[in-house]
Design a protein around this motif. Structure first.
Motif, PDB file in Angstrom:
ATOM      1  N   VAL A   1      -4.574   3.244  -7.804  1.00 39.51           N
ATOM      2  CA  VAL A   1      -4.084   1.998  -7.209  1.00 39.51           C
ATOM      3  C   VAL A   1      -4.525   1.918  -5.746  1.00 39.51           C
ATOM      4  CG1 VAL A   1      -2.064   1.906  -8.730  1.00 39.51           C
ATOM      5  CG2 VAL A   1      -1.902   3.071  -6.512  1.00 39.51           C
ATOM      6  N   PHE A   2      -4.333   0.750  -5.159  1.00 40.27           N
ATOM      7  CA  PHE A   2      -4.466   0.598  -3.713  1.00 40.27           C
ATOM      8  C   PHE A   2      -3.146   1.031  -3.081  1.00 40.27           C
ATOM      9  CE2 PHE A   2      -6.675  -3.178  -5.655  1.00 40.27           C
ATOM     10  CZ  PHE A   2      -7.957  -2.660  -5.561  1.00 40.27           C
ATOM     11  N   PRO A   3      -3.145   1.505  -1.832  1.00 40.10           N
ATOM     12  CA  PRO A   3      -1.863   1.860  -1.201  1.00 40.10           C
ATOM     13  C   PRO A   3      -0.957   0.645  -1.069  1.00 40.10           C
ATOM     14  CG  PRO A   3      -3.678   1.896   0.397  1.00 40.10           C
ATOM     15  CD  PRO A   3      -4.291   1.752  -0.954  1.00 40.10           C
ATOM     16  N   GLY A   4       0.342   0.866  -1.219  1.00 38.82           N
ATOM     17  CA  GLY A   4       1.291  -0.233  -1.111  1.00 38.82           C
ATOM     18  C   GLY A   4       2.646   0.157  -1.660  1.00 38.82           C
ATOM     19  N   GLY A   5       3.616  -0.726  -1.498  1.00 36.04           N
ATOM     20  CA  GLY A   5       4.959  -0.441  -1.995  1.00 36.04           C
ATOM     21  C   GLY A   5       5.928  -1.556  -1.647  1.00 36.04           C
ATOM     22  N   SER A   6       7.205  -1.281  -1.847  1.00 33.99           N
ATOM     23  CA  SER A   6       8.252  -2.291  -1.706  1.00 33.99           C
ATOM     24  C   SER A   6       8.530  -2.643  -0.248  1.00 33.99           C
ATOM     25  CB  SER A   6       9.552  -1.786  -2.354  1.00 33.99           C
ATOM     26  OG  SER A   6       9.373  -1.550  -3.731  1.00 33.99           O
TER      27      SER A   6
ATOM     28  N   GLU B   1      10.156  -7.728  -3.835  1.00 37.38           N
ATOM     29  CA  GLU B   1       8.966  -8.021  -3.043  1.00 37.38           C
ATOM     30  C   GLU B   1       8.236  -6.732  -2.685  1.00 37.38           C
ATOM     31  OE1 GLU B   1      11.351  -9.761  -0.139  1.00 37.38           O
ATOM     32  OE2 GLU B   1      10.992 -11.836  -0.742  1.00 37.38           O
ATOM     33  N   ALA B   2       6.902  -6.819  -2.674  1.00 41.18           N
ATOM     34  CA  ALA B   2       6.072  -5.656  -2.352  1.00 41.18           C
ATOM     35  C   ALA B   2       4.786  -6.138  -1.702  1.00 41.18           C
ATOM     36  CB  ALA B   2       5.764  -4.839  -3.609  1.00 41.18           C
ATOM     37  N   ALA B   3       4.075  -5.211  -1.082  1.00 39.79           N
ATOM     38  CA  ALA B   3       2.795  -5.533  -0.448  1.00 39.79           C
ATOM     39  C   ALA B   3       1.811  -4.402  -0.704  1.00 39.79           C
ATOM     40  CB  ALA B   3       2.965  -5.746   1.059  1.00 39.79           C
ATOM     41  N   THR B   4       0.561  -4.772  -0.923  1.00 38.91           N
ATOM     42  CA  THR B   4      -0.511  -3.816  -1.233  1.00 38.91           C
ATOM     43  C   THR B   4      -1.695  -4.094  -0.312  1.00 38.91           C
ATOM     44  OG1 THR B   4       0.076  -3.379  -3.539  1.00 38.91           O
ATOM     45  CG2 THR B   4      -2.241  -3.235  -2.991  1.00 38.91           C
ATOM     46  N   LEU B   5      -2.406  -3.028   0.055  1.00 34.17           N
ATOM     47  CA  LEU B   5      -3.527  -3.172   0.977  1.00 34.17           C
ATOM     48  C   LEU B   5      -4.819  -2.631   0.373  1.00 34.17           C
ATOM     49  CD1 LEU B   5      -4.521  -4.031   3.746  1.00 34.17           C
ATOM     50  CD2 LEU B   5      -3.851  -1.789   4.638  1.00 34.17           C
ATOM     51  N   ILE B   6      -5.798  -3.512   0.246  1.00 32.58           N
ATOM     52  CA  ILE B   6      -7.145  -3.122  -0.171  1.00 32.58           C
ATOM     53  C   ILE B   6      -7.916  -2.781   1.099  1.00 32.58           C
ATOM     54  CG2 ILE B   6      -9.258  -3.863  -1.329  1.00 32.58           C
ATOM     55  CD1 ILE B   6      -7.541  -5.977  -2.806  1.00 32.58           C
TER      56      ILE B   6
ATOM     57  N   THR C   1       4.809  -4.105   6.004  1.00 30.36           N
ATOM     58  CA  THR C   1       5.063  -3.326   4.780  1.00 30.36           C
ATOM     59  C   THR C   1       3.799  -2.646   4.294  1.00 30.36           C
ATOM     60  OG1 THR C   1       6.823  -4.844   4.062  1.00 30.36           O
ATOM     61  CG2 THR C   1       5.821  -3.450   2.373  1.00 30.36           C
ATOM     62  N   ALA C   2       2.713  -3.419   4.177  1.00 28.08           N
ATOM     63  CA  ALA C   2       1.456  -2.864   3.667  1.00 28.08           C
ATOM     64  C   ALA C   2       0.948  -1.736   4.555  1.00 28.08           C
ATOM     65  CB  ALA C   2       0.409  -3.977   3.571  1.00 28.08           C
ATOM     66  N   LEU C   3       1.065  -1.897   5.869  1.00 27.68           N
ATOM     67  CA  LEU C   3       0.581  -0.883   6.800  1.00 27.68           C
ATOM     68  C   LEU C   3       1.493   0.341   6.812  1.00 27.68           C
ATOM     69  CD1 LEU C   3      -0.394  -3.384   9.622  1.00 27.68           C
ATOM     70  CD2 LEU C   3      -1.981  -1.988   8.277  1.00 27.68           C
TER      71      LEU C   3
END
Length: 405
Positions: free
Chosen positions: A78-83, A30-35, A141-143
C-alpha cells in the motif's frame, strides 16, 4: 475571511451552528493516503535516462507492505496512510504552519464555490472540527502517517521554508520521535516544534477519494494525495504495521502482482495502473498540479457482485453501476435495499450467468466498462486474479488507468 477574533487569511470557518452536525456519526471513518513519487536513483554506470529507458519510467513510487497480522487487507502493498485523528485538527497548527502556506495551499486546490454547480467532495465539505480547514488537516494526517509508517518526515524549515533535511536527525533521535507519534498522534505537532519545522502541506496535491464498499466490516473514506521528491527518501518500516518497503516503478509492482509476488488492494491497484501512464516525474507532477487546481475530486464507491465463477467490482461510469449509488454519494446505504436496485443487480447477474455469457470475462461483451473482475473467489486469492476492465472516457480532468483488458 475568518470569524470574529481570528486572523483574516483567506478561508472561511463554519461557526458553532454547523459544528452541531458533528454529533451525527459518519458511515465511514475518514483517512488519508500519500502517494510519494521520486526520481529514479542512478546506480553504477547507468544514468537516470538509461534507467528510464529500461524501466519504463524515470521515477519510483514508495510501497509499504502491511503486516499479515493486521485485520484490514493484511500482507498487501500500500501507500503510506491511515485514519484521521482529532489532533490533526489541533488549532495550534495554525500558529506553526505559516499563514501564507495555508493560504496558498487552499488557493491551489479546486475552488469548490458551487458557481459551476459542482458539489464539493463530501469528505472536505463536512463541518470543520476546529479552525483548521479540512484541506489542511487531512494533509497533516497523510504526512503524520507517513512519518509513523515509513519514518519519512516531509516538512519544511521555519527559517527559510526549504525542505527539512532528514539527515540532520540521528537514527536514535528519529526512532524516539517516531515512537512518540505512534503512541500519541498529538506528538507530531510537538516533534515539528522541537525541530523548528512544519508539515509540507503545500507539497501535496489532491488525487482521488475512495470509499470501502457498503457492508464491509471496516469502512473508510480515504482521500489520496500525491507528492514529489527529486531523490528517493530514506525509508524504514516500523516492523509493526509495515514489515517491508520498496521504491519501485508502477510497471514493476504491477508485474510483481501479476506474478503473484505482491498483493494490492483494489484502490492501490487502480491508482498504480493510472500512474503507469506517466513516463516521467515532471509530466506526472505538472498533470497533478494542473488537475488539482482546475477540476474537483470525485468520490468512488466500488460495488462488488458475487458471480458463480468469480467476482465483479463495479466502479462509477460502468454500464452496470446503479444510479442510486451515484445519487447517494456514499452518505447512505439505503440504495442497497432499494427494490429497483435489487432488480437491477439481479438482471445483470442473470445476464452474466446465462448460457450466452456464463463467465465473468463475459463483461467484455458490454460497452461502458469500468470494473474490476476476478475469476477466483477464494479468500486470499481473489486479489491476485483481479483484472481491470475500462473503456469509458475519463472524467473531471483525470486520466483513465491502463486497463488489463
Amino acid at each position: 475571511s475568518r470569524e470574529a477574533g481570528a486572523l483574516k487569511i483567506g478561508w472561511t470557518f463554519e461557526p458553532e451552528g454547523a459544528m452541531s452536525c458533528l454529533k451525527k456519526p459518519f458511515l465511514w471513518r475518514e483517512a488519508a493516503t500519500l502517494i510519494i513519487a521520486s526520481k529514479c536513483r542512478a546506480t553504477g554506470q547507468e544514468t537516470r535516462s538509461q534507467l528510464a529507458g529500461t524501466r519504463g519510467q524515470d521515477f519510483e513510487t514508495l510501497m509499504l507492505r502491511r503486516s499479515g497480522n493486521l485485520g484490514f487487507f493484511p500482507d498487501t502493498f500500500v501507500f503510506p496512510g491511515g485514519s484521521v485523528e482529532d489532533q490533526d485538527f489541533d488549532e495550534t497548527w495554525l500558529s506553526l504552519i505559516p499563514v501564507s502556506v495555508i493560504d496558498q495551499t487552499l488557493k491551489s486546490t479546486y475552488p469548490y464555490n458551487g458557481a459551476d454547480g459542482v458539489r464539493k467532495l463530501p469528505i472536505l465539505a463536512r463541518p470543520w472540527r476546529s479552525r483548521v480547514p479540512n484541506e489542511i488537516a487531512f494533509r497533516i494526517t497523510a504526512l503524520r502517517e507517513t512519518f509513523e509508517e515509513a519514518g519519512c518526515l516531509l516538512a519544511r524549515s521555519q527559517d527559510n521554508y526549504k525542505l527539512f533535511d532528514q539527515n540532520m536527525l540521528s537514527n536514535d533521535l528519529k526512532s524516539e520521535m517516531r515512537k512518540r507519534v505512534q503512541d500519541d498522534p498529538g506528538q507530531f505537532l510537538q516533534v515539528c516544534r522541537e525541530l523548528n519545522c512544519f508539515p509540507d502541506v503545500g507539497g501535496l496535491a489532491e488525487w482521488s477519494d475512495w470509499l470501502t464498499p457498503a457492508r464491509s466490516h471496516r469502512r473508510f473514506d480515504t482521500l489520496f494525495f500525491v507528492t514529489f521528491r527529486a531523490e528517493p527518501l530514506l525509508v524504514s518500516h516500523d516492523e509493526h504495521e509495515t514489515i517491508q518497503h520498496d521504491w519501485v516503478t508502477t510497471k514493476e509492482i504491477i508485474n510483481l502482482r501479476n506474478e503473484k509476488k505482491a498483493l494490492l488492494p483494489p484502490p492501490q491497484m487502480y491508482e498504480l495502473h493510472r500512474i503507469n501512464r506517466f513516463p516521467s516525474l515532471d509530466y506526472l507532477q505538472h498533470f497533478s498540479s494542473y488537475r488539482a487546481g482546475h477540476f474537483p475530486i470525485e468520490r468512488w464507491q466500488p460495488i462488488f457482485l458475487n458471480c458463480s465463477d468469480g467476482l465483479i467490482g463495479l466502479l462509477p461510469g460502468d454500464c452496470m453501476y446503479p444510479q442510486k449509488a451515484v445519487d447517494s454519494a456514499g452518505d447512505s446505504d439505503d440504495w442497497t435495499k432499494d427494490e429497483l436496485f435489487v432488480q437491477h443487480i439481479e438482471k445483470w447477474k442473470e445476464l452474466l450467468t446465462n448460457d450466452h455469457v456464463s463467465k465473468t470475462e463475459g463483461v467484455n461483451c458490454f460497452s461502458g466498462l469500468h470494473k474490476d473482475v476476478s475469476e477466483d473467489r477464494r479468500k486470499g486469492h481473489w486479489l491476485y486474479a483481479l483484472q481491470l476492465h475500462s473503456n469509458i472516457a475519463p472524467s473531471q480532468g483525470h486520466l483513465m488507468p491502463i486497463a488489463d483488458k
